[in-house]
Design a protein around this motif. Sequence first.
Motif, mmCIF file in Angstrom:
data_model
loop_
_atom_site.group_PDB
_atom_site.id
_atom_site.type_symbol
_atom_site.label_atom_id
_atom_site.label_comp_id
_atom_site.label_asym_id
_atom_site.label_seq_id
_atom_site.Cartn_x
_atom_site.Cartn_y
_atom_site.Cartn_z
ATOM 1 N N UNK A 1 0.767 -1.228 0.000
ATOM 2 C CA UNK A 1 0.000 0.000 0.000
ATOM 3 C C UNK A 1 0.805 1.288 0.000
ATOM 4 N N UNK A 2 2.101 1.259 0.230
ATOM 5 C CA UNK A 2 2.908 2.481 0.210
ATOM 6 C C UNK A 2 3.567 2.638 -1.137
ATOM 7 N N UNK A 3 4.548 3.521 -1.218
ATOM 8 C CA UNK A 3 5.258 3.661 -2.479
ATOM 9 C C UNK A 3 6.525 2.828 -2.418
ATOM 10 N N UNK A 4 6.882 2.268 -3.513
ATOM 11 C CA UNK A 4 8.075 1.418 -3.557
ATOM 12 C C UNK A 4 9.055 1.995 -4.553
ATOM 13 N N UNK A 5 10.229 2.358 -4.066
ATOM 14 C CA UNK A 5 11.264 2.897 -4.937
ATOM 15 C C UNK A 5 12.586 2.267 -4.544
ATOM 16 N N UNK A 6 13.498 2.184 -5.513
ATOM 17 C CA UNK A 6 14.850 1.735 -5.232
ATOM 18 C C UNK A 6 14.921 0.410 -4.509
ATOM 19 N N UNK A 7 15.580 0.416 -3.340
ATOM 20 C CA UNK A 7 15.803 -0.833 -2.617
ATOM 21 C C UNK A 7 14.495 -1.447 -2.112
ATOM 22 N N UNK A 8 13.489 -0.613 -1.826
ATOM 23 C CA UNK A 8 12.201 -1.161 -1.388
ATOM 24 C C UNK A 8 11.544 -1.961 -2.510
ATOM 25 N N UNK A 9 11.638 -1.446 -3.723
ATOM 26 C CA UNK A 9 11.085 -2.171 -4.869
ATOM 27 C C UNK A 9 11.869 -3.453 -5.097
ATOM 28 N N UNK A 10 13.172 -3.396 -4.938
ATOM 29 C CA UNK A 10 14.020 -4.583 -5.098
ATOM 30 C C UNK A 10 13.649 -5.632 -4.054
ATOM 31 N N UNK A 11 13.453 -5.215 -2.801
ATOM 32 C CA UNK A 11 13.064 -6.146 -1.741
ATOM 33 C C UNK A 11 11.716 -6.784 -2.040
ATOM 34 N N UNK A 12 10.796 -5.974 -2.523
ATOM 35 C CA UNK A 12 9.467 -6.455 -2.879
ATOM 36 C C UNK A 12 9.546 -7.466 -4.022
ATOM 37 N N UNK A 13 10.361 -7.162 -5.010
ATOM 38 C CA UNK A 13 10.540 -8.056 -6.156
ATOM 39 C C UNK A 13 11.157 -9.370 -5.715
ATOM 40 N N UNK A 14 12.178 -9.298 -4.858
ATOM 41 C CA UNK A 14 12.821 -10.519 -4.339
ATOM 42 C C UNK A 14 11.810 -11.400 -3.614
ATOM 43 N N UNK A 15 11.026 -10.795 -2.725
ATOM 44 C CA UNK A 15 10.055 -11.559 -1.938
ATOM 45 C C UNK A 15 9.012 -12.225 -2.834
ATOM 46 N N UNK A 16 8.502 -11.473 -3.801
ATOM 47 C CA UNK A 16 7.498 -12.027 -4.710
ATOM 48 C C UNK A 16 8.080 -13.145 -5.554
ATOM 49 N N UNK A 17 9.271 -12.929 -6.088
ATOM 50 C CA UNK A 17 9.902 -13.940 -6.943
ATOM 51 C C UNK A 17 10.241 -15.202 -6.160
ATOM 52 N N UNK A 18 10.692 -15.054 -4.929
ATOM 53 C CA UNK A 18 10.992 -16.232 -4.099
ATOM 54 C C UNK A 18 9.744 -17.084 -3.896
ATOM 55 N N UNK A 19 8.618 -16.444 -3.615
ATOM 56 C CA UNK A 19 7.384 -17.192 -3.390
ATOM 57 C C UNK A 19 6.912 -17.911 -4.651
ATOM 58 N N UNK A 20 6.907 -17.185 -5.755
ATOM 59 C CA UNK A 20 6.416 -17.790 -7.000
ATOM 60 C C UNK A 20 7.357 -18.908 -7.454
ATOM 61 N N UNK A 21 8.651 -18.630 -7.472
ATOM 62 C CA UNK A 21 9.611 -19.652 -7.915
ATOM 63 C C UNK A 21 9.583 -20.869 -7.002
ATOM 64 N N UNK A 22 9.455 -20.647 -5.703
ATOM 65 C CA UNK A 22 9.387 -21.758 -4.753
ATOM 66 C C UNK A 22 8.220 -22.684 -5.027
ATOM 67 N N UNK A 23 7.100 -22.120 -5.416
ATOM 68 C CA UNK A 23 5.929 -22.940 -5.733
ATOM 69 C C UNK A 23 6.047 -23.663 -7.058
ATOM 70 N N UNK A 24 6.896 -23.171 -7.944
ATOM 71 C CA UNK A 24 7.049 -23.828 -9.250
ATOM 72 C C UNK A 24 8.040 -24.987 -9.205
ATOM 73 N N UNK A 25 8.909 -25.033 -8.172
ATOM 74 C CA UNK A 25 9.889 -26.121 -8.080
ATOM 75 C C UNK A 25 9.236 -27.420 -7.717
#
Length: 134
Positions: free
Chosen positions: A110-134
């Motif tokens: 719900x907040x704004x995501x820039x720079x490292x916050x966006x990177x952290x958000x991307x990492x978290x989302x990708x970890x969850x999705x990739x983990x479910x695909x393995x």
Amino acid sequence: NVATVTALTGAPVSLDPVKKTDDGGECLFRYANGKMAYRVRIIDVSAAEGAVSLAPYESQCASKRTRLNGIGNEAFLCSAKPRLPYAAQVIGRVRNQVFIIDLPAGSMMGGSAKGSALRDQADAAAEQVAGNLF
């Protein structure tokens, strides 16, 4: 799956009907909250595991790719092209499945995501999705 994307957005999501194509299929999960929209696409490519390439999806990027280490077989974060309603995209691969996560200009919480916050958000989302695909 729906539970994974629901955890990313913090709210129920819809699953569009699975599209079947000659070379695989695609699942599209959506969530909209006011002006923000979230999408997770999982594309099943009917090819040998080593033959799947992310090159065809790189054209969706407006910026240099940032590699996301330890996510699936390979994954990267990039800025989305200006015509797209997303701030950034994570594009990755697990075996013969490509996943694309479209991150909105506002953060998933719900907040704004820039720079490292966006990177952290991307990492978290990708970890969850990739983990479910393995």
